[in-house]
Design a protein around this motif. Sequence first.
Motif: not given
Length: 319
Positions: A136, A139, A143, A198
Amino acid sequence: MGAISFPHIAQGGALHKRTPRALSIPREKKYLASMRCIDLHTHSTASDGTTSPAELVRLAAKTGLCAVALTDHDTLDGLEEARRTGKECDLTVIGGCELSVADGARRLHILGLFLPERPPGLEAKLAALRRARDVRNEIIVEKLRALGVDISLAEVEALAQGAVGRPHIARALIAKGAAANFREAFDKYLGARGRAYAPKDILPVDEAIALLREEGATVSLAHPYLLQLSGVALAELVGRYAAMGLDAIEAYYTDHTPSQTREYLALAKRFDLAVTGGSDYHGDVKPEARLGVGRGKLCVPAGLLDDLSRRRAAAGLPA
């Protein structure tokens, strides 16, 4: 088990007063010692706090608490250090953790208190959750980079002394000038409506309660005010969790109003639940929640620990 009496609540005494003037450590120590208070909800650098487990325990002793529980998010990594320091300070330290759990679309937290030194099933599950959290984090960082923020996972990891989470990413954003403070970092990027959010892998509430109980923990519903429920709706929810094996409810908490505290105490009595309480201390990340006293005059009565111990003894569990 007989009901616990809380005369200072029944007589209209406030759980805490939101006064702008903070208590100094000497005044806090005098207050906590005279009231015989405990704190069963705290966080260290093992998760998203800024105080090491040892420093946290020493601070608890310095401020006059009778006992403290370390309840880091989804990790047990700070417990050995906290327990060792508790022995050095002659302070009761209770091993615990705080788990994020799901009840359908609802998200909530539960506390596991009185954990043994090596709970194998829980450790294995937490290791799996940490692996998912690592993914996570990657991610979220990707982003952020796609949004034009010059940030790397290595920079975030350098800010963490324990498990890496969103608070550490927020610190990196603040350091880079991408956010002015933690609130802006979460509102703009990291919160559920943030541009780099996320979702987190979390356990179903029934599975989490069963997992903690299998390890001999006392399971408490954390900061119930965040459920944004009261009256019949809250009672139905607490009753359902009690049927799953919930042992306690965190009635005393930094941000609970006196009326909320009274409602949670009444629910504890109705469903024969123990009562817990704590500041949710995080150190500098959450400076308004000070160890033992919350925003000013939170006091979690030490007598709750006696009741918890009696209940555990009656269930054949160590206190």
